[in-house]
Write a protein that holds these residues in place. Structure first.
Motif, PDB file in Angstrom:
ATOM      1  N   ALA A  64       0.834  -1.206   0.000  1.00  0.00           N
ATOM      2  CA  ALA A  64       0.000   0.000   0.000  1.00  0.00           C
ATOM      3  C   ALA A  64       0.868   1.255   0.000  1.00  0.00           C
ATOM      4  N   GLU A  65       1.897   1.253   0.828  1.00  0.00           N
ATOM      5  CA  GLU A  65       2.792   2.402   0.878  1.00  0.00           C
ATOM      6  C   GLU A  65       3.588   2.539  -0.416  1.00  0.00           C
ATOM      7  N   ALA A  66       3.958   1.415  -1.013  1.00  0.00           N
ATOM      8  CA  ALA A  66       4.689   1.468  -2.279  1.00  0.00           C
ATOM      9  C   ALA A  66       3.833   2.077  -3.385  1.00  0.00           C
ATOM     10  N   VAL A  67       2.552   1.726  -3.401  1.00  0.00           N
ATOM     11  CA  VAL A  67       1.648   2.315  -4.389  1.00  0.00           C
ATOM     12  C   VAL A  67       1.603   3.829  -4.234  1.00  0.00           C
ATOM     13  N   LEU A  68       1.391   4.302  -3.012  1.00  0.00           N
ATOM     14  CA  LEU A  68       1.333   5.743  -2.778  1.00  0.00           C
ATOM     15  C   LEU A  68       2.651   6.428  -3.116  1.00  0.00           C
ATOM     16  N   HIS A  69       3.755   5.741  -2.814  1.00  0.00           N
ATOM     17  CA  HIS A  69       5.075   6.299  -3.104  1.00  0.00           C
ATOM     18  C   HIS A  69       5.250   6.533  -4.602  1.00  0.00           C
ATOM     19  N   TYR A  70       4.948   5.510  -5.412  1.00  0.00           N
ATOM     20  CA  TYR A  70       5.129   5.662  -6.860  1.00  0.00           C
ATOM     21  C   TYR A  70       4.107   6.623  -7.460  1.00  0.00           C
ATOM     22  N   GLU A  71       2.888   6.683  -6.896  1.00  0.00           N
ATOM     23  CA  GLU A  71       1.920   7.667  -7.373  1.00  0.00           C
ATOM     24  C   GLU A  71       2.427   9.080  -7.140  1.00  0.00           C
ATOM     25  N   ASP A  72       3.001   9.327  -5.971  1.00  0.00           N
ATOM     26  CA  ASP A  72       3.558  10.647  -5.689  1.00  0.00           C
ATOM     27  C   ASP A  72       4.715  10.967  -6.631  1.00  0.00           C
ATOM     28  N   HIS A  93       0.674  -6.572  -6.820  1.00  0.00           N
ATOM     29  CA  HIS A  93       0.950  -7.238  -5.538  1.00  0.00           C
ATOM     30  C   HIS A  93      -0.056  -6.812  -4.476  1.00  0.00           C
ATOM     31  N   TYR A  94      -0.342  -5.512  -4.425  1.00  0.00           N
ATOM     32  CA  TYR A  94      -1.312  -5.018  -3.444  1.00  0.00           C
ATOM     33  C   TYR A  94      -2.665  -5.695  -3.646  1.00  0.00           C
ATOM     34  N   ASP A  95      -3.108  -5.773  -4.906  1.00  0.00           N
ATOM     35  CA  ASP A  95      -4.412  -6.361  -5.194  1.00  0.00           C
ATOM     36  C   ASP A  95      -4.467  -7.836  -4.807  1.00  0.00           C
ATOM     37  N   VAL A  96      -3.404  -8.574  -5.122  1.00  0.00           N
ATOM     38  CA  VAL A  96      -3.373  -9.998  -4.776  1.00  0.00           C
ATOM     39  C   VAL A  96      -3.446 -10.182  -3.267  1.00  0.00           C
ATOM     40  N   ALA A  97      -2.606  -9.451  -2.540  1.00  0.00           N
ATOM     41  CA  ALA A  97      -2.592  -9.578  -1.085  1.00  0.00           C
ATOM     42  C   ALA A  97      -3.927  -9.191  -0.484  1.00  0.00           C
ATOM     43  N   ARG A  98      -4.538  -8.146  -1.019  1.00  0.00           N
ATOM     44  CA  ARG A  98      -5.835  -7.690  -0.497  1.00  0.00           C
ATOM     45  C   ARG A  98      -6.912  -8.747  -0.736  1.00  0.00           C
ATOM     46  N   ARG A  99      -6.943  -9.312  -1.921  1.00  0.00           N
ATOM     47  CA  ARG A  99      -7.981 -10.311  -2.212  1.00  0.00           C
ATOM     48  C   ARG A  99      -7.812 -11.561  -1.366  1.00  0.00           C
ATOM     49  N   TYR A 100      -6.567 -12.014  -1.218  1.00  0.00           N
ATOM     50  CA  TYR A 100      -6.352 -13.267  -0.495  1.00  0.00           C
ATOM     51  C   TYR A 100      -6.426 -13.096   1.016  1.00  0.00           C
ATOM     52  N   ASN A 101      -6.528 -11.867   1.485  1.00  0.00           N
ATOM     53  CA  ASN A 101      -6.846 -11.628   2.888  1.00  0.00           C
ATOM     54  C   ASN A 101      -8.340 -11.399   3.089  1.00  0.00           C
ATOM     55  N   ASP A 102      -9.103 -11.572   2.024  1.00  0.00           N
ATOM     56  CA  ASP A 102     -10.557 -11.428   2.044  1.00  0.00           C
ATOM     57  C   ASP A 102     -11.159 -12.833   2.071  1.00  0.00           C
ATOM     58  N   GLY A 103     -11.803 -13.180   3.194  1.00  0.00           N
ATOM     59  CA  GLY A 103     -12.338 -14.529   3.357  1.00  0.00           C
ATOM     60  C   GLY A 103     -13.340 -14.919   2.296  1.00  0.00           C
ATOM     61  N   SER A 104     -14.130 -13.947   1.811  1.00  0.00           N
ATOM     62  CA  SER A 104     -15.124 -14.281   0.786  1.00  0.00           C
ATOM     63  C   SER A 104     -14.451 -14.696  -0.523  1.00  0.00           C
ATOM     64  N   TYR A 105     -13.272 -14.118  -0.795  1.00  0.00           N
ATOM     65  CA  TYR A 105     -12.561 -14.453  -2.029  1.00  0.00           C
ATOM     66  C   TYR A 105     -11.912 -15.827  -1.936  1.00  0.00           C
ATOM     67  N   THR A 106     -11.244 -16.097  -0.830  1.00  0.00           N
ATOM     68  CA  THR A 106     -10.598 -17.404  -0.696  1.00  0.00           C
ATOM     69  C   THR A 106     -11.622 -18.522  -0.667  1.00  0.00           C
ATOM     70  N   LYS A 107     -12.788 -18.242  -0.091  1.00  0.00           N
ATOM     71  CA  LYS A 107     -13.857 -19.244  -0.120  1.00  0.00           C
ATOM     72  C   LYS A 107     -14.292 -19.517  -1.555  1.00  0.00           C
ATOM     73  N   ALA A 108     -14.396 -18.433  -2.347  1.00  0.00           N
ATOM     74  CA  ALA A 108     -14.801 -18.594  -3.744  1.00  0.00           C
ATOM     75  C   ALA A 108     -13.804 -19.441  -4.525  1.00  0.00           C
ATOM     76  N   ILE A 109     -12.511 -19.232  -4.266  1.00  0.00           N
ATOM     77  CA  ILE A 109     -11.484 -19.995  -4.966  1.00  0.00           C
ATOM     78  C   ILE A 109     -11.699 -21.500  -4.772  1.00  0.00           C
ATOM     79  N   HIS A 110     -12.127 -21.876  -3.570  1.00  0.00           N
ATOM     80  CA  HIS A 110     -12.236 -23.304  -3.247  1.00  0.00           C
ATOM     81  C   HIS A 110     -13.617 -23.884  -3.513  1.00  0.00           C
TER      82      HIS A 110
END
Length: 548
Positions: A64-72, A93-110
């Motif tokens: 998240a901080e890396a995204v803001l850093h490069y945007e700036d 990377h941010y999007d992947v980490a965010r989705r896989y920390n979302d229980g509804s998404y990991t449930k969908a994968i399985h």
């Protein structure tokens, strides 16, 4: 109003009501590193420093901080290809980490089948083809999916969730394979994109034993991410959050949070919610939720742990600004979120004031209640504070503008197809005629800019403060056919009554005020401590005197 799932919800910005996003919003940088020289080209030394700082954040997986850093960094020099490439990668990377920390998404994968995952991908492509503001470049959509997949393969949460057990050699070969498969042939339409992704997923399943559903959903997410910074794939829980925001209520603790490396900063506590009743205060930091601390999980994961079913209990450990720790046990419940706050007479000359924090389904009603309350107290002029307001529903912005603009165009939207083109006009009846001042800053975005732009162009009031954010596009929320997922797409650009496009430009105030200190969210502001409010009060007083 009933939410119809066969038609998009038109929004001009989105902001979670429980957690302030750190990506895609007009937020202050979260970096501890020195700020770059904004407004000027980066010299070679500054560019090298920016890349080095970004590399350090990447190595620490502080996405998240890396995204803001490069945007700036890109704001200072928008044409540097190396900065654009790094931003694209860290966002993946941010999007992947965010989705896989979302229980509804990991449930969908399985639970999804391969056929259902392909249906989701095909539906994403269909919605993009039918509704996106410009004609999509299909090759770019697939390439971004490949970028997402490449990032996912390096993320521990992806590996553990999908039970990857690849050797270093296999991992390197798979990365080479997906690049080769993506670039080997032109992709000219959505059918070609769907066929290629299906073939890639099945080949990876055969060679590397990775579930094709996981592969296909990375391409679905990548297709949305390739379009622009406001378009995105939405998981089940993200869809629920959006609808809760639009409705003006959600199940939770009743706090607004800002993710920071040291935990979750409480920036606002909603009146009457569990957090307020339990003693949580703005300025506290949440450092532990149940058994997980900020040292063990990311801030986004910590925020996810706060969510739960209505009536369930959660243990929250907070550190106050002096460093003292305390632990509270709070019950999650439905919280009504007002879009209007701090309604009051601001001085003894008849100047009324309220802060408009968002545009949701209840906003028109909330503004009416504030106006009548102030009217009964003798209001002769009004200050409407839009600072920090990230936007919301297009219709809510039009409805509020219509309370002050007697007639004429309020906003025009223009899209790729005729169904996205619309002109929204004010009505002559039931308008308020008192002198009006509107406060804005560089975090006033989207729907806030529609309202400020209408007031400005119709000379209905005086706009005071800083140039606004410049978010001049409309997004639609399109539910997908499978698993309560969805996609947020930019469908149109909007223009003020004078025909001005606001995207990347913003609204220029009539009275420019440079403000260093910002009001604390959720806390009443005093004109003596607030340069913009002080200037607004002076403007309102002048308007009241002139109208006598």
């Amino acid at each position: 109003m009933t939410l119809r799932f066969n038609s998009p919800l038109c929004i001009v910005a989105l902001a979670a009501l429980t957690v302030i996003p750190t990506v895609g919003r007009a937020q202050q940088p979260l970096l501890n590193a020195p700020a770059l020289n904004s407004g000027a080209a980066i010299n070679h030394g500054d560019l090298a420093q920016a890349l080095e700082q970004g590399s350090q954040l990447e190595q620490q997986k502080r996405w998240a901080e890396a995204v803001l850093h490069y945007e700036d960094a890109l704001k200072a020099n928008p044409e540097r290809p190396e900065l654009k490439q790094r931003l694209t990668m860290v966002k993946a990377h941010y999007d992947v980490a965010r989705r896989y920390n979302d229980g509804s998404y990991t449930k969908a994968i399985h639970t999804l089948t391969e056929v259902e995952a392909l249906q989701i991908y095909e539906d994403v492509l269909l919605k993009v083809s039918a509704h996106y503001v410009t004609a999509p470049k299909w090759q770019d959509l697939v390439r971004q999916g490949t970028t997402n997949l490449g990032a996912a393969l390096t993320e521990p949460v992806f590996a553990s969730s999908n039970r990857l057990n690849l050797t270093a050699e296999q991992h390197a070969q798979l990365q080479r394979d997906i690049r080769f498969w993506t670039d080997r042939q032109p992709i000219d339409d959505r059918r070609a994109a769907k066929d290629l992704v299906e073939a890639i997923a099945r080949t990876i399943k055969h060679r590397y034993s990775i579930a094709p559903q996981a592969i296909i959903l990375e391409y679905a997410s990548g297709a949305a991410a390739a379009l622009d910074e406001y378009s995105s794939f939405l998981t089940d829980s993200q869809m629920d959050e959006i609808f809760a925001q639009i409705e003006g209520n959600f199940v939770g603790l009743g706090v607004e949070l800002k993710t920071e490396p040291a935990g979750l900063l409480v920036v606002n506590v909603i009146s009457g919610g569990p957090a307020q009743q339990g003693g949580v205060r703005a300025g506290d930091r949440i450092v532990q939720v149940d058994e997980k601390s900020s040292d063990q999980v990311s801030p986004d994961q910590l925020a996810d742990l706060l969510r739960g079913t209505e009536g369930s209990l959660v243990s929250v450990t907070l550190r106050n600004p002096t460093g003292e720790l305390r632990t509270l046990k709070l019950a999650r419940r439905r919280v009504e979120v007002p879009s209007v706050e701090d309604v009051r007479m601001i001085d003894d000359t008849g100047v009324g004031y309220f802060k408009l924090t968002s545009f949701q389904k209840t906003t028109s009603r909330d503004v009416d209640a504030a106006l009548w309350s102030l009217h009964k107290q003798g209001m002769r002029s009004l200050i409407m504070d839009l600072r920090g307001n990230p936007g919301g529903l297009l219709t809510a912005a039009v409805d509020v503008a219509d309370k002050f603009v007697k007639d004429g165009l309020i906003v025009e939207t223009r899209g790729r197809s005729n169904r996205e083109n619309a002109s929204h006009w004010g009505k002559t009846e039931n308008t308020w005629g008192m002198p009006l001042v509107v406060l804005i800053d560089h975090d006033s975005a989207s729907a806030s800019e529609i309202l400020a732009g209408a007031i400005h162009d119709h000379h209905r009031g005086t706009v005071v403060g800083e140039k606004s954010y410049g978010k001049g596009s409309v997004q639609g929320i399109f539910p997908l056919a499978v698993n309560h997922t969805g996609i947020r797409l930019t469908t149109a650009q909007w223009f003020t009554p004078n025909g001005t496009a606001i995207s990347k430009k913003g609204i220029d105030p009539d009275i420019v005020v440079r403000s260093v200190a910002k009001p604390v969210p959720g806390q009443p502001v005093a004109a003596g401590d607030d340069a913009i409010l002080r200037a607004g009060l002076q403007a309102a007083t002048n308007l009241t005197t002139a109208s006598k």
